[in-house]
Motif scaffolding. Structure first.
Motif, PDB file in Angstrom:
ATOM      1  N   ARG A 301       0.824  -1.210   0.000  1.00 48.57           N
ATOM      2  CA  ARG A 301       0.000   0.000   0.000  1.00 48.57           C
ATOM      3  C   ARG A 301       0.860   1.263   0.000  1.00 48.57           C
ATOM      4  NH1 ARG A 301      -5.295  -0.546   1.335  1.00 48.57           N
ATOM      5  NH2 ARG A 301      -5.348   1.578   0.533  1.00 48.57           N
ATOM      6  N   ASP A 302       1.996   1.210  -0.674  1.00 51.46           N
ATOM      7  CA  ASP A 302       2.894   2.361  -0.722  1.00 51.46           C
ATOM      8  C   ASP A 302       2.646   3.237  -1.947  1.00 51.46           C
ATOM      9  OD1 ASP A 302       3.739   0.350  -2.439  1.00 51.46           O
ATOM     10  OD2 ASP A 302       5.876   0.829  -2.187  1.00 51.46           O
ATOM     11  N   ARG A 303       1.722   2.837  -2.787  1.00 54.61           N
ATOM     12  CA  ARG A 303       1.319   3.596  -3.969  1.00 54.61           C
ATOM     13  C   ARG A 303      -0.194   3.456  -4.133  1.00 54.61           C
ATOM     14  NH1 ARG A 303       5.113   1.977  -9.124  1.00 54.61           N
ATOM     15  NH2 ARG A 303       7.180   2.386  -8.210  1.00 54.61           N
ATOM     16  N   PRO A 304      -0.791   4.277  -4.993  1.00 52.76           N
ATOM     17  CA  PRO A 304      -2.171   3.984  -5.372  1.00 52.76           C
ATOM     18  C   PRO A 304      -2.229   2.605  -6.023  1.00 52.76           C
ATOM     19  CG  PRO A 304      -1.498   6.148  -6.175  1.00 52.76           C
ATOM     20  CD  PRO A 304      -0.254   5.481  -5.664  1.00 52.76           C
ATOM     21  N   ILE A 305      -3.329   1.904  -5.822  1.00 55.87           N
ATOM     22  CA  ILE A 305      -3.551   0.628  -6.492  1.00 55.87           C
ATOM     23  C   ILE A 305      -4.704   0.812  -7.470  1.00 55.87           C
ATOM     24  CG2 ILE A 305      -4.160  -1.801  -6.247  1.00 55.87           C
ATOM     25  CD1 ILE A 305      -3.023  -1.731  -3.436  1.00 55.87           C
ATOM     26  N   VAL A 306      -4.452   0.544  -8.742  1.00 57.01           N
ATOM     27  CA  VAL A 306      -5.461   0.728  -9.777  1.00 57.01           C
ATOM     28  C   VAL A 306      -5.836  -0.641 -10.338  1.00 57.01           C
ATOM     29  CG1 VAL A 306      -6.003   1.753 -12.015  1.00 57.01           C
ATOM     30  CG2 VAL A 306      -4.599   3.026 -10.367  1.00 57.01           C
TER      31      VAL A 306
END
Length: 344
Positions: A301-306
């Motif tokens: 969860r260290d970036r947006p997840i698309v």
């Protein structure tokens, strides 16, 4: 020689489909996830969708999605069929849904068509189930449990996703609805409050809806990227990119990207396809939902997840077969639909 089977053909209306879907959301979610697992295991045939386009009406299209799921294990028949779905965006201005569809299922033994059913509801139901399945896989960290959901686009798909939100088994404090047509947003927000029991409100600002939400559902009719600033997603939300063409490549590159099938998703000018064209590679794709459902590790969860699902035909035929099993006993076949069945 085995006795010659007598082909039968049934037709199921949208009203029948809607009743079955409304009472079977849990079963549809299970059916969709089973189809994804079969796909991951190599037990499906899912050719590229075929697009029929119109030179004098460039926004309109009709898509054919043939598919097959191989039956495995005792009592599990193969499922074969095709969805024929149109997208005419100007229908919205006529007060009609953008998409309409039919689904044909074929008999596993003879290949004869065995059913025709209204399929826009099936398509919306399987899309919503796919989104909820991804949300369940990706929102795995209880400390990051989504609290606020934004629905961007207030059409049929967004409504079906909203109705399925309780299946995600997450604590949702508020749902924000954003649409270019404020009346559509107001109508969906009211429906969410009265029929689903979740707090809902209209958010006029697209930027605010995205920046303030933990889960963002993109369900628009956009044909090209219109969201371009990666900073809107700096809080690392989960983005269910159901409409596939909303996000600029810069946002895709800054995210963990989850697909349903990489070859299907990276075509037809989707945001992922445009990113591949811009970069010359596919390394920005992190994993797939079928892989996650089969035991794969979700992204950090260290970036947006698309999550970008192209929408596999196997999901339509799987849900269509489930509908058939629910309704066939109550729906008599059409007499003499097939004629002149004697070969000689």
């Amino acid at each position: 020689m085995n006795a010659r089977p007598i082909p039968q053909f049934r037709v199921f209306t949208g009203e029948q489909i809607d009743t079955a879907v409304r009472h079977g959301k849990h079963a549809i979610l299970d059916t969709v996830e089973a189809a994804y697992r079969a796909h991951h295991a190599g037990h499906t045939v899912n050719p590229e969708s075929q697009f029929l386009r119109f030179p004098d009406a460039q926004r309109n299209r009709i898509i054919a999605l043939p598919a097959h799921i191989r039956g495995r294990g005792e009592g599990r028949e193969s499922v074969t069929g095709i969805k024929w779905i149109s997208s005419f965006p100007e229908n919205i201005e006529r007060g009609m849904p953008r998409a309409s569809a039919v689904l044909i299922l074929n008999d596993a033994v003879t290949g004869y068509p065995m059913a025709c059913m209204e399929a826009s509801i099936i398509s919306a139901a399987r899309t919503a189930a796919s989104a909820i399945s991804a949300l369940r896989c990706l929102a795995h960290d209880a400390t990051a449990c989504p609290r606020r959901v934004a629905l961007i686009g207030a059409g049929v798909i967004a409504r079906h996703v909203a109705e399925c939100l309780p299946l995600a088994e997450l604590s949702i404090g508020e749902v924000m609805v954003h649409d270019l047509n404020i009346r559509y947003a107001e109508s969906l927000a009211s429906r969410i409050e009265t029929q689903i029991g979740l707090n809902a409100r209209v958010e006029a600002s697209l930027e605010n809806a995205i920046r303030e939400s933990d889960v963002i559902v993109l369900a628009t009719t956009a044909v090209s990227p219109h969201i371009e600033d990666p900073e809107w997603f700096a809080h690392c939300p989960i983005v269910l990119h159901l409409s596939l063409r909303d996000l600029a490549p810069s946002i895709v590159m800054a995210a963990h990207n989850v697909v349903d099938d990489i070859d299907h998703c990276l075509r037809a000018s989707t945001s992922l396809h445009l990113t591949e064209i811009a970069t010359g590679h596919r390394r920005f794709v992190t994993t797939s939902l079928p892989h996650l459902l089969s035991g794969g590790e979700p992204p950090m969860r260290d970036r947006p997840i698309v999550f970008s699902p192209f929408g596999l035909g196997i999901l339509d035929i799987a849900v269509g077969r489930w509908v058939y099993e629910c309704l066939a006993a109550e729906q008599a076949p059409i007499p003499r639909f097939f004629f002149d069945l004697h070969r000689a």
